[in-house]
Design a protein around this motif. Structure first.
Motif, PDB file in Angstrom:
ATOM      1  N   SER A 125     -33.037  16.768  92.003  1.00  0.00           N
ATOM      2  CA  SER A 125     -31.696  17.074  91.498  1.00  0.00           C
ATOM      3  C   SER A 125     -31.444  16.284  90.221  1.00  0.00           C
ATOM      4  CB  SER A 125     -30.650  16.726  92.551  1.00  0.00           C
ATOM      5  OG  SER A 125     -30.689  15.336  92.819  1.00  0.00           O
TER       6      SER A 125
ATOM      7  N   ASP B 135     -27.631  22.098 105.298  1.00  0.00           N
ATOM      8  CA  ASP B 135     -28.440  23.302 105.120  1.00  0.00           C
ATOM      9  C   ASP B 135     -29.586  23.059 104.156  1.00  0.00           C
ATOM     10  OD1 ASP B 135     -26.834  24.900 106.782  1.00  0.00           O
ATOM     11  OD2 ASP B 135     -25.374  25.076 105.156  1.00  0.00           O
ATOM     12  N   PHE B 136     -30.503  23.984 104.178  1.00  0.00           N
ATOM     13  CA  PHE B 136     -31.642  23.892 103.284  1.00  0.00           C
ATOM     14  C   PHE B 136     -31.222  24.081 101.834  1.00  0.00           C
ATOM     15  CE2 PHE B 136     -34.771  26.160 100.723  1.00  0.00           C
ATOM     16  CZ  PHE B 136     -35.789  25.226 100.706  1.00  0.00           C
ATOM     17  N   SER B 137     -31.786  23.277 100.968  1.00  0.00           N
ATOM     18  CA  SER B 137     -31.662  23.510  99.531  1.00  0.00           C
ATOM     19  C   SER B 137     -32.994  23.168  98.893  1.00  0.00           C
ATOM     20  CB  SER B 137     -30.561  22.634  98.934  1.00  0.00           C
ATOM     21  OG  SER B 137     -30.617  22.706  97.522  1.00  0.00           O
ATOM     22  N   SER B 138     -33.424  23.987  97.948  1.00  0.00           N
ATOM     23  CA  SER B 138     -34.695  23.707  97.280  1.00  0.00           C
ATOM     24  C   SER B 138     -34.556  22.562  96.282  1.00  0.00           C
ATOM     25  CB  SER B 138     -35.215  24.957  96.574  1.00  0.00           C
ATOM     26  OG  SER B 138     -34.302  25.364  95.574  1.00  0.00           O
ATOM     27  N   VAL B 139     -33.315  22.234  95.931  1.00  0.00           N
ATOM     28  CA  VAL B 139     -33.053  21.182  94.949  1.00  0.00           C
ATOM     29  C   VAL B 139     -32.582  19.927  95.669  1.00  0.00           C
ATOM     30  CG1 VAL B 139     -31.669  20.500  92.953  1.00  0.00           C
ATOM     31  CG2 VAL B 139     -32.465  22.867  93.182  1.00  0.00           C
ATOM     32  N   GLY B 140     -33.211  18.812  95.367  1.00  0.00           N
ATOM     33  CA  GLY B 140     -32.833  17.544  95.997  1.00  0.00           C
ATOM     34  C   GLY B 140     -33.931  17.105  96.945  1.00  0.00           C
TER      35      GLY B 140
ATOM     36  N   THR C  64     -34.993  18.484 104.606  1.00  0.00           N
ATOM     37  CA  THR C  64     -34.877  19.714 105.384  1.00  0.00           C
ATOM     38  C   THR C  64     -35.742  20.802 104.765  1.00  0.00           C
ATOM     39  OG1 THR C  64     -32.604  19.153 105.953  1.00  0.00           O
ATOM     40  CG2 THR C  64     -33.262  21.443 106.235  1.00  0.00           C
ATOM     41  N   CYS C  65     -36.610  21.375 105.570  1.00  0.00           N
ATOM     42  CA  CYS C  65     -37.387  22.536 105.159  1.00  0.00           C
ATOM     43  C   CYS C  65     -36.911  23.726 105.983  1.00  0.00           C
ATOM     44  CB  CYS C  65     -38.877  22.322 105.391  1.00  0.00           C
ATOM     45  SG  CYS C  65     -39.580  20.901 104.505  1.00  0.00           S
ATOM     46  N   ARG C  66     -37.189  24.899 105.486  1.00  0.00           N
ATOM     47  CA  ARG C  66     -36.753  26.113 106.181  1.00  0.00           C
ATOM     48  C   ARG C  66     -38.000  26.853 106.633  1.00  0.00           C
ATOM     49  NH1 ARG C  66     -33.418  30.005 102.478  1.00  0.00           N
ATOM     50  NH2 ARG C  66     -35.464  30.143 101.541  1.00  0.00           N
TER      51      ARG C  66
ATOM     52  N   PRO D  36     -38.023  21.600  99.917  1.00  0.00           N
ATOM     53  CA  PRO D  36     -37.475  21.325  98.588  1.00  0.00           C
ATOM     54  C   PRO D  36     -38.603  21.092  97.583  1.00  0.00           C
ATOM     55  CG  PRO D  36     -36.377  19.993 100.242  1.00  0.00           C
ATOM     56  CD  PRO D  36     -37.539  20.657 100.923  1.00  0.00           C
TER      57      PRO D  36
ATOM     58  N   PRO E  28     -27.435  17.047 103.064  1.00  0.00           N
ATOM     59  CA  PRO E  28     -26.840  18.361 103.322  1.00  0.00           C
ATOM     60  C   PRO E  28     -27.270  18.915 104.677  1.00  0.00           C
ATOM     61  CG  PRO E  28     -28.642  18.568 101.759  1.00  0.00           C
ATOM     62  CD  PRO E  28     -28.488  17.102 102.049  1.00  0.00           C
TER      63      PRO E  28
END
Ligand SMILES: [Zn+2]
Length: 201
Positions: free
Chosen positions: A189, A161-166, A173-175, A185, A159
């Motif tokens: 998932s 963008d950042f997602s905490s799931v997966g 990817t971290c934010r 994350p 993805p």
């Protein structure tokens, strides 16, 4: 951090390489269970003075948080304990490098497993959230991911963008918000949990 001018930016936790023997394909069932996993977490003897001063604290922070982090990551379906004689060795290596799970097989059976988690990525000294996500990611590689939609052990549809799931993307990817630790994350998932044989049935 080069994106410091932004209030919000994305960073990438150290990406993951494949070292040593081939990953076992899905035909080789892992002999250890994500539902009851034991980990030997220890510190290597590499690293510069700054990292060697930092790494015991990192180890303690990760050790304290990892059992709960594993439960959270597996939606409560997995337990993790820390043990000297664990299912898998996880070494915190205070040098720059690519973290990886190395497995050796003999006769279709995995004979040894080891994860090296490097605490420096390029010139950045990684934070606990990044290292925790890296540990979870590398542990996930014991079971994940193979088959359609994957490439070299990771999902091909990374993805933007950042997602905490997966957790099984490369890179992850971290934010990061200016002035605070990265948010990485934390949860596998459902398709990852399925590969780990932790699907909620
Ligand atoms: Zn990986």
């Amino acid at each position: 951090m080069k994106a410091a001018a932004l209030a919000l930016a994305l960073i990438f936790a150290s990406s993951c390489g494949v070292i040593g023997s081939l990953r076992p394909g899905p035909t080789i069932a892992p002999l250890i269970s994500a539902a009851f996993l034991s980990v030997h977490l220890f510190i290597g003897d590499q690293g510069d003075a700054q990292e060697r001063a930092r790494i015991p604290e990192l180890r303690d922070a990760i050790a304290a948080a990892l059992p709960d982090a594993w439960a959270t990551a597996t939606a409560g379906r997995g337990q993790l304990s820390l043990r000297t004689d664990g299912d898998i060795d996880v070494e915190l290596d205070g040098t720059n490098g690519t973290s990886a799970l190395t497995q050796h097989s003999s006769g279709g059976r995995v004979t040894s497993r080891r994860i090296a988690v490097h605490t420096i990525d390029g010139s950045r000294r990684l934070t606990v959230p990044e290292l925790m996500a890296t540990v979870l990611h590398e542990l996930g590689h014991i079971w994940c991911c193979f088959g359609p939609g994957t490439k070299d052990g990771h999902w091909a549809d990374t993805p933007a963008d950042f997602s905490s799931v997966g957790l099984m993307y490369s890179p992850m990817t971290c934010r990061v918000s200016k002035g605070s630790d990265p948010v990485c994350p934390t949860v596998f998932s459902e398709r990852e949990l399925a590969e780990m044989r932790l699907s909620g049935l």
